[in-house]
Design a protein around this motif. Sequence first.
Motif, PDB file in Angstrom:
ATOM      1  N   LEU A  12       0.829  -1.203   0.000  1.00 37.02           N
ATOM      2  CA  LEU A  12       0.000   0.000   0.000  1.00 37.02           C
ATOM      3  C   LEU A  12       0.864   1.254   0.000  1.00 37.02           C
ATOM      4  O   LEU A  12       0.512   2.268  -0.604  1.00 37.02           O
ATOM      5  CB  LEU A  12      -0.929   0.007   1.215  1.00 37.02           C
ATOM      6  CG  LEU A  12      -2.072  -1.001   1.182  1.00 37.02           C
ATOM      7  CD1 LEU A  12      -2.835  -0.978   2.503  1.00 37.02           C
ATOM      8  CD2 LEU A  12      -3.018  -0.705   0.021  1.00 37.02           C
ATOM      9  N   GLY A  13       1.993   1.191   0.677  1.00 34.79           N
ATOM     10  CA  GLY A  13       2.900   2.335   0.688  1.00 34.79           C
ATOM     11  C   GLY A  13       3.390   2.663  -0.711  1.00 34.79           C
ATOM     12  O   GLY A  13       3.520   3.822  -1.085  1.00 34.79           O
ATOM     13  N   ASP A  15       1.793   1.768  -3.553  1.00 34.76           N
ATOM     14  CA  ASP A  15       0.648   2.148  -4.373  1.00 34.76           C
ATOM     15  C   ASP A  15      -0.640   1.811  -3.643  1.00 34.76           C
ATOM     16  O   ASP A  15      -1.099   0.669  -3.695  1.00 34.76           O
ATOM     17  CB  ASP A  15       0.698   1.435  -5.720  1.00 34.76           C
ATOM     18  CG  ASP A  15      -0.533   1.741  -6.569  1.00 34.76           C
ATOM     19  OD1 ASP A  15      -1.315   2.640  -6.183  1.00 34.76           O
ATOM     20  OD2 ASP A  15      -0.714   1.095  -7.614  1.00 34.76           O
ATOM     21  N   ALA A  16      -1.205   2.829  -3.016  1.00 33.48           N
ATOM     22  CA  ALA A  16      -2.388   2.612  -2.174  1.00 33.48           C
ATOM     23  C   ALA A  16      -3.636   2.352  -2.998  1.00 33.48           C
ATOM     24  O   ALA A  16      -4.710   2.121  -2.450  1.00 33.48           O
ATOM     25  CB  ALA A  16      -2.600   3.805  -1.240  1.00 33.48           C
ATOM     26  N   VAL A  46      -2.434   1.442  13.033  1.00 33.77           N
ATOM     27  CA  VAL A  46      -1.166   1.164  12.337  1.00 33.77           C
ATOM     28  C   VAL A  46      -1.141   1.960  11.030  1.00 33.77           C
ATOM     29  O   VAL A  46      -0.175   2.652  10.723  1.00 33.77           O
ATOM     30  CB  VAL A  46      -0.996  -0.338  12.053  1.00 33.77           C
ATOM     31  CG1 VAL A  46       0.285  -0.587  11.269  1.00 33.77           C
ATOM     32  CG2 VAL A  46      -0.981  -1.118  13.364  1.00 33.77           C
ATOM     33  N   ILE A  47      -2.228   1.864  10.282  1.00 30.97           N
ATOM     34  CA  ILE A  47      -2.400   2.741   9.122  1.00 30.97           C
ATOM     35  C   ILE A  47      -3.138   3.983   9.594  1.00 30.97           C
ATOM     36  O   ILE A  47      -4.285   3.891  10.031  1.00 30.97           O
ATOM     37  CB  ILE A  47      -3.204   2.044   8.005  1.00 30.97           C
ATOM     38  CG1 ILE A  47      -2.391   0.876   7.434  1.00 30.97           C
ATOM     39  CG2 ILE A  47      -3.543   3.033   6.903  1.00 30.97           C
ATOM     40  CD1 ILE A  47      -3.123   0.093   6.365  1.00 30.97           C
ATOM     41  N   ARG A  48      -2.468   5.134   9.516  1.00 35.49           N
ATOM     42  CA  ARG A  48      -3.076   6.375  10.005  1.00 35.49           C
ATOM     43  C   ARG A  48      -4.077   6.919   8.993  1.00 35.49           C
ATOM     44  O   ARG A  48      -5.158   7.340   9.342  1.00 35.49           O
ATOM     45  CB  ARG A  48      -1.991   7.432  10.249  1.00 35.49           C
ATOM     46  CG  ARG A  48      -1.170   7.195  11.479  1.00 35.49           C
ATOM     47  CD  ARG A  48      -1.276   8.393  12.437  1.00 35.49           C
ATOM     48  NE  ARG A  48      -0.564   8.126  13.674  1.00 35.49           N
ATOM     49  CZ  ARG A  48       0.760   8.153  13.809  1.00 35.49           C
ATOM     50  NH1 ARG A  48       1.517   8.447  12.782  1.00 35.49           N
ATOM     51  NH2 ARG A  48       1.332   7.909  14.971  1.00 35.49           N
ATOM     52  N   ARG A  49      -3.659   6.943   7.738  1.00 35.38           N
ATOM     53  CA  ARG A  49      -4.583   7.385   6.697  1.00 35.38           C
ATOM     54  C   ARG A  49      -4.041   7.091   5.313  1.00 35.38           C
ATOM     55  O   ARG A  49      -2.849   6.880   5.125  1.00 35.38           O
ATOM     56  CB  ARG A  49      -4.891   8.874   6.815  1.00 35.38           C
ATOM     57  CG  ARG A  49      -3.674   9.745   6.703  1.00 35.38           C
ATOM     58  CD  ARG A  49      -4.095  11.210   6.729  1.00 35.38           C
ATOM     59  NE  ARG A  49      -2.918  12.062   6.835  1.00 35.38           N
ATOM     60  CZ  ARG A  49      -2.945  13.371   6.747  1.00 35.38           C
ATOM     61  NH1 ARG A  49      -4.092  13.991   6.545  1.00 35.38           N
ATOM     62  NH2 ARG A  49      -1.846  14.080   6.849  1.00 35.38           N
ATOM     63  N   PHE A  50      -4.958   7.107   4.358  1.00 27.77           N
ATOM     64  CA  PHE A  50      -4.584   7.009   2.958  1.00 27.77           C
ATOM     65  C   PHE A  50      -4.359   8.423   2.462  1.00 27.77           C
ATOM     66  O   PHE A  50      -5.160   9.306   2.702  1.00 27.77           O
ATOM     67  CB  PHE A  50      -5.693   6.326   2.160  1.00 27.77           C
ATOM     68  CG  PHE A  50      -5.764   4.845   2.403  1.00 27.77           C
ATOM     69  CD1 PHE A  50      -6.278   4.361   3.595  1.00 27.77           C
ATOM     70  CD2 PHE A  50      -5.301   3.938   1.467  1.00 27.77           C
ATOM     71  CE1 PHE A  50      -6.325   2.992   3.845  1.00 27.77           C
ATOM     72  CE2 PHE A  50      -5.336   2.579   1.695  1.00 27.77           C
ATOM     73  CZ  PHE A  50      -5.851   2.103   2.897  1.00 27.77           C
ATOM     74  N   THR A  51      -3.254   8.611   1.768  1.00 27.40           N
ATOM     75  CA  THR A  51      -2.933   9.958   1.354  1.00 27.40           C
ATOM     76  C   THR A  51      -2.220   9.937   0.012  1.00 27.40           C
ATOM     77  O   THR A  51      -2.184   8.907  -0.661  1.00 27.40           O
ATOM     78  CB  THR A  51      -2.080  10.671   2.422  1.00 27.40           C
ATOM     79  OG1 THR A  51      -1.872  12.015   2.053  1.00 27.40           O
ATOM     80  CG2 THR A  51      -0.754   9.969   2.614  1.00 27.40           C
TER      81      THR A  51
ATOM     82  N   THR B  51      -0.506   6.733  -1.453  1.00 29.01           N
ATOM     83  CA  THR B  51       0.220   5.959  -0.463  1.00 29.01           C
ATOM     84  C   THR B  51      -0.514   5.965   0.867  1.00 29.01           C
ATOM     85  O   THR B  51      -1.667   6.404   0.950  1.00 29.01           O
ATOM     86  CB  THR B  51       1.657   6.496  -0.304  1.00 29.01           C
ATOM     87  OG1 THR B  51       2.386   5.665   0.573  1.00 29.01           O
ATOM     88  CG2 THR B  51       1.656   7.913   0.220  1.00 29.01           C
ATOM     89  N   VAL B  52       0.176   5.480   1.889  1.00 24.24           N
ATOM     90  CA  VAL B  52      -0.460   5.243   3.161  1.00 24.24           C
ATOM     91  C   VAL B  52       0.439   5.840   4.244  1.00 24.24           C
ATOM     92  O   VAL B  52       1.644   5.836   4.099  1.00 24.24           O
ATOM     93  CB  VAL B  52      -0.651   3.704   3.267  1.00 24.24           C
ATOM     94  CG1 VAL B  52       0.334   3.082   4.197  1.00 24.24           C
ATOM     95  CG2 VAL B  52      -2.058   3.348   3.567  1.00 24.24           C
ATOM     96  N   GLU B  53      -0.165   6.429   5.248  1.00 27.36           N
ATOM     97  CA  GLU B  53       0.609   7.019   6.342  1.00 27.36           C
ATOM     98  C   GLU B  53       0.545   6.072   7.522  1.00 27.36           C
ATOM     99  O   GLU B  53      -0.545   5.663   7.923  1.00 27.36           O
ATOM    100  CB  GLU B  53       0.003   8.368   6.705  1.00 27.36           C
ATOM    101  CG  GLU B  53       0.985   9.391   7.191  1.00 27.36           C
ATOM    102  CD  GLU B  53       0.279  10.697   7.443  1.00 27.36           C
ATOM    103  OE1 GLU B  53       0.040  11.429   6.467  1.00 27.36           O
ATOM    104  OE2 GLU B  53      -0.068  10.963   8.606  1.00 27.36           O
ATOM    105  N   VAL B  54       1.697   5.764   8.065  1.00 30.48           N
ATOM    106  CA  VAL B  54       1.771   4.649   9.007  1.00 30.48           C
ATOM    107  C   VAL B  54       2.278   5.091  10.369  1.00 30.48           C
ATOM    108  O   VAL B  54       3.086   6.009  10.468  1.00 30.48           O
ATOM    109  CB  VAL B  54       2.703   3.575   8.406  1.00 30.48           C
ATOM    110  CG1 VAL B  54       3.067   2.544   9.440  1.00 30.48           C
ATOM    111  CG2 VAL B  54       2.039   2.923   7.207  1.00 30.48           C
TER     112      VAL B  54
END
Lengths: 150, 150
Positions: A12-13, A15-16, A46-51, B51-54
């Motif tokens: 995901l990091g 390519d989300a 653990v995953i704060r948000r999709f950005t 991407t994703v914020e972790v």
Amino acid sequence: MDRTDRSIINLLGADARRSLADIGAAVGLSPSAVNERVRKLQATGVIRRFTVEVSHRALDESVLVFAQVLLAPEADEDAFRRAMARHPDVLECHHVSGRWSYLLKLRFAVLGDVEPFLGELKRDGHMAASETSIALSTVRERSFRDDGGL
Amino acid sequence: MDRTDRSIINLLGADARRSLADIGAAVGLSPSAVNERVRKLQATGVIRRFTVEVSHRALDESVLVFAQVLLAPEADEDAFRRAMARHPDVLECHHVSGRWSYLLKLRFAVLGDVEPFLGELKRDGHMAASETSIALSTVRERSFRDDGGL
DNA sequence: GTTGAAAAGTATTCGCA
DNA sequence: TGCGAATACTTTTCAAC
């Protein structure tokens, strides 16, 4: 948080927008199993948000500056922290060990914007001294380790 | 890159999973118009990736360290840059103005991992001197300015 | 926790303004 | 460039294991 979760986070990091089916194929799970894991990773924080990762150049934030700040002895540290948390130019603000109190990561449109920023800090009585360095070029910039694919 | 594009980027930055319909409602466009703009923002490189914020805590990267590095006069600067670009502990590496050559942002699982990292740099002949500071707490950490909603 | 299929929701495409 | 309808995917849910 097992090896599979790590893999999912790494994917995901990178390519989300990859579909759950794609990710599932990569880690050996069904789409709904991946979905359930992603849901839990979000729920547990653990995953704060999709950005979205953005080109600074395109956003008129070409000038990257690091400032080391020494707080004045009489400074209101809480007020300083609140000011940093709100300031649009401040990307990062860390309380650090060593000679300086805080390390700031800042972005500006042009170099001329740096001096007013520092003047502001001084005027507000937060800052006793500072040392700034300008990033001439960036070799690497990412937000988390991504060791060991899959 | 007009005001509407900026708004879309800000909205995606806050939550990249918002639907095109939602975003469209916020900026006054149809879903397909938003889609077309997002597609172009990606194609032109303004949006680098989704991407994703972790949470670093959850990933066993609790220890945040900044290292200022002075390269040895005889150091192979290209080799240093390549090494930094590959090293798993290096989140950021910037060539900076001022007394030091490079500023590194590093994350480790435990404090004990810091010394070996610095030893490695020294052993490889890259580094003449360094000064590291450990982040005691983080007031703020984000990757781009997000001024002016909508 | 995981699965597979059904249901709900979204992105994507395309003809037209 | 933007719109709206049709299509193709995807996510999400749920009963069963």
